[in-house]
Write an enzyme that holds these catalytic residues in place. Structure first.
Site, PDB file in Angstrom:
ATOM      1  N   PHE A   1      26.043  10.306 -40.086  1.00 12.21           N
ATOM      2  CA  PHE A   1      25.790  11.709 -39.768  1.00 12.21           C
ATOM      3  C   PHE A   1      25.357  11.941 -38.327  1.00 12.21           C
ATOM      4  CE2 PHE A   1      24.849  11.696 -44.468  1.00 12.21           C
ATOM      5  CZ  PHE A   1      26.058  12.268 -44.810  1.00 12.21           C
TER       6      PHE A   1
ATOM      7  N   HIS B   1      37.599  17.636 -44.679  1.00  8.41           N
ATOM      8  CA  HIS B   1      36.309  17.132 -44.204  1.00  8.41           C
ATOM      9  C   HIS B   1      36.352  15.608 -44.170  1.00  8.41           C
ATOM     10  CE1 HIS B   1      32.038  16.420 -43.730  1.00  8.41           C
ATOM     11  NE2 HIS B   1      32.117  15.595 -44.743  1.00  8.41           N
TER      12      HIS B   1
ATOM     13  N   ASN C   1      30.185  12.485 -38.754  1.00  3.14           N
ATOM     14  CA  ASN C   1      30.126  13.418 -39.875  1.00  3.14           C
ATOM     15  C   ASN C   1      28.948  14.368 -39.642  1.00  3.14           C
ATOM     16  OD1 ASN C   1      29.699  14.724 -42.327  1.00  3.14           O
ATOM     17  ND2 ASN C   1      30.225  12.937 -43.569  1.00  3.14           N
TER      18      ASN C   1
END
Length: 401
Positions: free
Chosen positions: A224, A316, A349
């Site tokens: 992330f 995504h 991400n």
């Protein structure tokens, strides 16, 4: 005189009764007048990232314990770099890593980053910020009220009567969920212009590894990054607006008995959760069914039996493994998920904001005169996101240009 008073009283009662009751036909007429005449469309896109960039190869240096395992994990992600609000200096001044301290950081930083992305979208849109009628904010970072939505009103100069909605802890599917809501708002409120702002800061999830960690619990640390994406959605565009993608239909599918596969929670140590290593294979096994459900009665519009390679794709990119499994499950040609892979490589991400970056990259590839022209011939496309539940969000898109 009593009869005259009674007549006056009766007349008033009849008048009041007739004025307070609205015939059903009038209600239906009002409902028709409230609805837009055309489907909602993406009218503008804006993105933003913090200035601090960390190459993925260097990131394991931040987490010295379990470094060999973590370095291996980072190398498997397909990520080249990530952007973060937290820097070495910020980490040094918040060495206790207390949740209260990080939430205070997010309360200030998240609205500013969201405002940067939204300002870019508004500039592209070309109309005043005061014309925004609805605001949908999505985040997995903070937990304040009033929060980012209220702060954006003043930062962007939105009208104080703007209708606000906030989505929290919807994970990576939150961007698709926010756009699905924007579609409903735009199509059911004639003249509405909806600003969607998805902002993600991972500082509340940043932590050192510990002995109890497993490969699954370390995955979030390797994936992330921070970013914000903004989209302006509206129906019945005026002559000054340039629709990019019409939002034809949307669906959400929850796979039974998968609640443990992808989890998020706000605890004393910040935002935590797990991502099961089997998640990419699980998603690939259900993706075609989700797509067919999303297309539904629209299959005839796009040519009956769908050839997935005839669509453009805004997926995504949870990880490179997720994209690889989807390519295999749908027998997609090489390059069909290039937009997703590009965003994953360049930004990592960014949870809910990521799909907006992907949608922007799809738009960029379609408009690039020097790039591949095949994509420009694909009028129909799909946007997909994945989140806790395990939840699959799907939207059928039609290129408006």
């Amino acid at each position: 005189q009593p009869l005259a008073l009674f007549a006056l009283f009766f007349t008033r009662k009849v008048t009041m009764a007739s004025s307070s009751s609205i015939p059903a036909t009038t209600v239906r007429e009002i409902r028709v007048a409230q609805r837009a005449g055309r489907p909602a469309a993406v009218l503008a896109i804006g993105t933003a990232n913090p200035p601090h960039c960390v190459p993925q190869d260097d990131y394991p240096d931040y987490l010295t314990d379990l470094k060999p395992t973590f370095a291996k994990l980072c190398g498997m992600t397909g990520i080249g770099r990530r952007f973060f609000h937290h820097t070495d200096e910020l980490l040094a001044t918040h060495s206790d890593l207390s949740l209260d301290a990080w939430l205070d950081v997010v309360a200030t930083a998240a609205p500013e980053l969201a405002a940067s992305a939204a300002a870019n979208a508004i500039t592209e849109w070309g109309r005043p910020a005061g014309d925004i009628t609805h605001l949908v904010v999505s985040t997995n970072a903070g937990s304040h009220a009033p929060g980012t939505d209220v702060r954006l009103v003043s930062l962007l100069g939105l009208r104080h009567a703007v209708l606000r909605t906030v989505l929290q802890l919807n994970g990576c599917a939150s961007g698709c969920a926010a756009l699905r809501l924007a579609k409903v708002l735009a199509e059911n409120n004639r003249g509405a212009r909806v600003l969607v702002a998805c902002v993600e800061l991972t500082v509340t999830a940043f932590r050192a590894p510990h002995e109890a960690d497993t490969f699954d619990t370390l995955i979030p640390q390797g994936l992330f990054g921070d970013g914000a994406g903004a989209v302006i959605v509206g129906a019945d565009p005026d002559v000054h607006e340039r629709p990019l993608f019409e939002m034809v239909s949307a669906s959400q599918y929850v796979i039974p008995d998968t609640e443990h596969m992808l989890t998020m929670q706000l605890g004393s140590g910040g935002i935590g959760g797990t991502i099961a290593t089997g998640l990419p294979r699980l998603a690939a096994g259900i993706v075609e069914r989700c797509l067919l459900d999303a297309f539904g009665n629209h299959l005839a519009v796009v040519g009956g039996v769908v050839e997935w390679n005839n669509l453009f794709w805004a997926v995504h990119p949870g990880s490179s493994a997720m994209l690889d499994h989807i390519v295999g499950a749908l027998h997609l040609a090489p390059g069909k998920l290039d937009a997703s892979r590009t965003v994953l490589r360049e930004y990592g991400n960014m949870l809910g904001a990521t799909v907006i970056f992907v949608l922007d990259e799809v738009r960029r590839q379609r408009e690039d005169p020097e790039g591949e022209r095949a994509a420009a011939d694909e009028d129909w496309g799909v946007m997909m996101g994945f989140g806790p539940g395990f939840t699959v969000e799907t939207m059928l898109l039609h290129a408006a240009t």
